[in-house]
Design a protein around this motif. Structure first.
Motif, PDB file in Angstrom:
ATOM      1  N   PHE A 131       0.832  -1.210   0.000  1.00  0.00           N
ATOM      2  CA  PHE A 131       0.000   0.000   0.000  1.00  0.00           C
ATOM      3  C   PHE A 131       0.865   1.259   0.000  1.00  0.00           C
ATOM      4  O   PHE A 131       1.956   1.279   0.585  1.00  0.00           O
ATOM      5  N   TRP A 132       0.348   2.288  -0.631  1.00  0.00           N
ATOM      6  CA  TRP A 132       0.999   3.598  -0.618  1.00  0.00           C
ATOM      7  C   TRP A 132      -0.084   4.655  -0.452  1.00  0.00           C
ATOM      8  O   TRP A 132      -0.918   4.842  -1.322  1.00  0.00           O
ATOM      9  N   THR A 133      -0.119   5.244   0.735  1.00  0.00           N
ATOM     10  CA  THR A 133      -1.073   6.302   1.088  1.00  0.00           C
ATOM     11  C   THR A 133      -2.515   5.935   0.719  1.00  0.00           C
ATOM     12  O   THR A 133      -3.222   6.698   0.071  1.00  0.00           O
ATOM     13  N   GLY A 134      -2.934   4.745   1.140  1.00  0.00           N
ATOM     14  CA  GLY A 134      -4.316   4.334   0.988  1.00  0.00           C
ATOM     15  C   GLY A 134      -4.623   3.534  -0.260  1.00  0.00           C
ATOM     16  O   GLY A 134      -5.726   2.993  -0.383  1.00  0.00           O
ATOM     17  N   ARG A 135      -3.683   3.433  -1.164  1.00  0.00           N
ATOM     18  CA  ARG A 135      -3.935   2.740  -2.434  1.00  0.00           C
ATOM     19  C   ARG A 135      -3.118   1.460  -2.500  1.00  0.00           C
ATOM     20  O   ARG A 135      -1.937   1.441  -2.138  1.00  0.00           O
ATOM     21  N   ASP A 136      -3.729   0.378  -2.977  1.00  0.00           N
ATOM     22  CA  ASP A 136      -2.996  -0.842  -3.272  1.00  0.00           C
ATOM     23  C   ASP A 136      -2.251  -0.634  -4.587  1.00  0.00           C
ATOM     24  O   ASP A 136      -2.858  -0.436  -5.644  1.00  0.00           O
ATOM     25  N   THR A 137      -0.941  -0.682  -4.531  1.00  0.00           N
ATOM     26  CA  THR A 137      -0.120  -0.391  -5.700  1.00  0.00           C
ATOM     27  C   THR A 137      -0.086  -1.518  -6.716  1.00  0.00           C
ATOM     28  O   THR A 137       0.370  -1.337  -7.852  1.00  0.00           O
ATOM     29  N   GLY A 138      -0.530  -2.719  -6.316  1.00  0.00           N
ATOM     30  CA  GLY A 138      -0.382  -3.883  -7.176  1.00  0.00           C
ATOM     31  C   GLY A 138       0.964  -4.557  -7.041  1.00  0.00           C
ATOM     32  O   GLY A 138       1.208  -5.593  -7.661  1.00  0.00           O
ATOM     33  N   TYR A 139       1.839  -3.994  -6.217  1.00  0.00           N
ATOM     34  CA  TYR A 139       3.167  -4.552  -5.972  1.00  0.00           C
ATOM     35  C   TYR A 139       3.238  -5.130  -4.568  1.00  0.00           C
ATOM     36  O   TYR A 139       2.542  -4.669  -3.654  1.00  0.00           O
ATOM     37  N   ALA A 140       4.083  -6.132  -4.386  1.00  0.00           N
ATOM     38  CA  ALA A 140       4.319  -6.674  -3.052  1.00  0.00           C
ATOM     39  C   ALA A 140       5.279  -5.791  -2.269  1.00  0.00           C
ATOM     40  O   ALA A 140       5.176  -5.679  -1.045  1.00  0.00           O
ATOM     41  N   SER A 141       6.228  -5.155  -2.965  1.00  0.00           N
ATOM     42  CA  SER A 141       7.202  -4.270  -2.325  1.00  0.00           C
ATOM     43  C   SER A 141       7.305  -2.970  -3.114  1.00  0.00           C
ATOM     44  O   SER A 141       8.198  -2.801  -3.956  1.00  0.00           O
ATOM     45  N   TRP A 142       6.395  -2.052  -2.840  1.00  0.00           N
ATOM     46  CA  TRP A 142       6.432  -0.757  -3.508  1.00  0.00           C
ATOM     47  C   TRP A 142       7.657   0.042  -3.065  1.00  0.00           C
ATOM     48  O   TRP A 142       8.200   0.830  -3.834  1.00  0.00           O
ATOM     49  N   ARG A 143       8.121  -0.183  -1.835  1.00  0.00           N
ATOM     50  CA  ARG A 143       9.317   0.503  -1.351  1.00  0.00           C
ATOM     51  C   ARG A 143      10.502   0.259  -2.282  1.00  0.00           C
ATOM     52  O   ARG A 143      11.305   1.166  -2.530  1.00  0.00           O
ATOM     53  N   THR A 144      10.633  -0.969  -2.801  1.00  0.00           N
ATOM     54  CA  THR A 144      11.734  -1.278  -3.700  1.00  0.00           C
ATOM     55  C   THR A 144      11.718  -0.364  -4.916  1.00  0.00           C
ATOM     56  O   THR A 144      12.765   0.117  -5.367  1.00  0.00           O
ATOM     57  N   LEU A 145      10.534  -0.086  -5.456  1.00  0.00           N
ATOM     58  CA  LEU A 145      10.432   0.793  -6.614  1.00  0.00           C
ATOM     59  C   LEU A 145      10.751   2.232  -6.255  1.00  0.00           C
ATOM     60  O   LEU A 145      11.440   2.945  -7.004  1.00  0.00           O
ATOM     61  N   CYS A 146      10.271   2.688  -5.096  1.00  0.00           N
ATOM     62  CA  CYS A 146      10.580   4.055  -4.651  1.00  0.00           C
ATOM     63  C   CYS A 146      12.081   4.247  -4.486  1.00  0.00           C
ATOM     64  O   CYS A 146      12.664   5.239  -4.924  1.00  0.00           O
ATOM     65  N   TRP A 147      12.719   3.296  -3.842  1.00  0.00           N
ATOM     66  CA  TRP A 147      14.138   3.400  -3.514  1.00  0.00           C
ATOM     67  C   TRP A 147      15.014   3.324  -4.761  1.00  0.00           C
ATOM     68  O   TRP A 147      16.080   3.949  -4.831  1.00  0.00           O
ATOM     69  N   GLY A 148      14.565   2.577  -5.745  1.00  0.00           N
ATOM     70  CA  GLY A 148      15.374   2.378  -6.937  1.00  0.00           C
ATOM     71  C   GLY A 148      15.563   3.618  -7.786  1.00  0.00           C
ATOM     72  O   GLY A 148      16.372   3.610  -8.722  1.00  0.00           O
ATOM     73  N   LYS A 149      14.864   4.700  -7.490  1.00  0.00           N
ATOM     74  CA  LYS A 149      14.994   5.930  -8.270  1.00  0.00           C
ATOM     75  C   LYS A 149      16.272   6.698  -7.944  1.00  0.00           C
ATOM     76  O   LYS A 149      16.684   7.567  -8.714  1.00  0.00           O
ATOM     77  N   TRP A 150      16.886   6.401  -6.813  1.00  0.00           N
ATOM     78  CA  TRP A 150      18.047   7.171  -6.377  1.00  0.00           C
ATOM     79  C   TRP A 150      19.263   6.821  -7.229  1.00  0.00           C
ATOM     80  O   TRP A 150      19.374   5.721  -7.768  1.00  0.00           O
TER      81      TRP A 150
END
Length: 379
Positions: A176-195
């Motif tokens: 989940f990300w701020t109330g929404r199901d992202t469809g991913y098991a680990s949305w954090r991995t996608l957020c972090w990968g932008k750096w």
């Protein structure tokens, strides 16, 4: 400050049969009424310091609390420390009328952009990285494992790279990300990968090569300091450890202990191969990146990509291959039966991401997800 330090080990000699390990974790502070992320981490850290001393601090945003165990040779001692640490942070939050959850992302709350903690280092970071900070209210679990020196840490890292996607699947805990199901098991991995210096590390033939590249990155203005080398495996800049930092924060203390045992098994296995002259496998960066994405999307109940071959395989088969790979090391530390049992329990109960979605499905309320995470923090 990190989990295994020369101060806390008392300059303990390196033991290849049972290297010391320690854990750093990040938690989201939440309002127990609204269940939204709450920007009061400073108050929680201040209260928790009474029990944890310098082993707790702020982490980038005012939504996050970071806490660290001491170094441990045995898994039982580490798990006990993890439970005490989590209880101390949870108790501090309760005393402030708040709660904390172990989730890779905030389930609820308007957290974009987040309030960034003050200080010269963070001011430079904001100038350098700008809107990348908008999604930094994310929480990871880091494992430190004692090694003889930085040269070994760099070479052992080569041996860990192909297995990092499997660790993502096992500890996936941010659907989940701020109330929404992202469809991913680990949305954090996608957020972090932008750096710019994040994700799987490059393959390095030596410590000199590592230091040349990181030096070039620093001179180019990509890094604020060595602490902004965010690769998912890295030698500590200050400590005699290799840090495995690829996963979401585990939802439970039991899973955090499992992650630490698996990470230590990988490090020990890699170390033995380095000592026999094996420089490590070198999967293509493209396949490894694809394996990360597949692991983050589908988690343990889907398929994964073997970064050595490009073969698409059930994620549980890849997890089984990981266990076979590290079994001799786990046998040596006495952890094989424990890790095997914990993996079976994880398969049966589902990962953190599966459990978050199950909590939501019961009534279609994201608030129930937060309540479930609060209840699981100490389990």
């Amino acid at each position: 400050m990190t989990a295994v330090t020369t101060e806390t080990t008392g300059q303990a000699p390196f033991d290849p049969a049972r290297p010391l390990m320690g854990v750093e974790e990040e938690y989201v502070v939440v309002d127990p009424v609204t269940r939204a992320a709450a920007p009061h981490a400073g108050a929680v850290v201040q209260r928790a310091a009474g029990a944890l001393g310098g082993r707790t601090n702020l982490e980038i945003t005012l939504y996050q609390v970071e806490a660290k165990t001491g170094p441990h040779a045995r898994a039982a001692g580490l798990e006990e420390d993890l439970r005490r640490m989590r209880e101390a942070v949870a108790a501090a939050a309760r005393e402030e009328g708040l709660a904390v959850v172990a989730s890779g992302t905030p389930v609820l709350g308007d957290v974009v952009p987040p309030p960034i903690i003050e200080g010269p280092r963070y001011e430079v970071g904001i100038q350098n990285y700008r809107a990348l900070h908008d999604e930094q209210s994310i929480c990871a679990g880091h494992v430190h494992v004692h090694l003889p020196d930085r040269e070994h840490a760099v070479l052992v890292g080569n041996h860990l790279r192909p297995w990092l996607p499997v660790l993502i699947t096992l500890m996936a805990n941010s659907p989940f990300w701020t109330g929404r199901d992202t469809g991913y098991a680990s949305w954090r991995t996608l957020c972090w990968g932008k750096w710019p210096v994040a994700g799987p590390p490059p393959y390095f033939s030596s410590l000199d090569e590592y230091e040349r590249l990181t030096g070039t990155l620093a001179e180019a203005g990509v890094l604020v300091d060595p602490g902004t080398i965010f690769w998912d495996v890295r030698p500590s800049a200050r400590l005699p450890t290799i840090e495995v930092r690829v996963t979401d924060v585990p939802a439970t203390a039991a899973e955090a202990a499992l992650l630490a045992m698996v990470a230590r098994g990988l490090v020990m296995t890699g170390l033995r191969r380095v000592e026999h002259g094996d420089p490590g496998p070198a999967p293509s960066a493209e396949l490894l990146r694809a394996a990360y994405w597949q692991a983050a999307r589908d988690g343990l109940d889907g398929h994964g990509i073997d970064p050595m071959t490009g073969e698409r395989r059930p994620a549980r088969d890849l997890a089984g291959a990981l266990l076979r790979h590290i079994a001799p090391a786990l046998e040596e530390t006495g952890d094989l039966a424990d890790v095997t049992a914990r993996l079976k329990a994880l398969y049966a109960a589902g990962t953190g991401a599966v459990r978050q979605r199950a909590a939501y499905t019961r009534r279609g309320r994201a608030e129930d997800v937060v309540d479930d995470l609060v209840a699981r923090l100490l389990t």
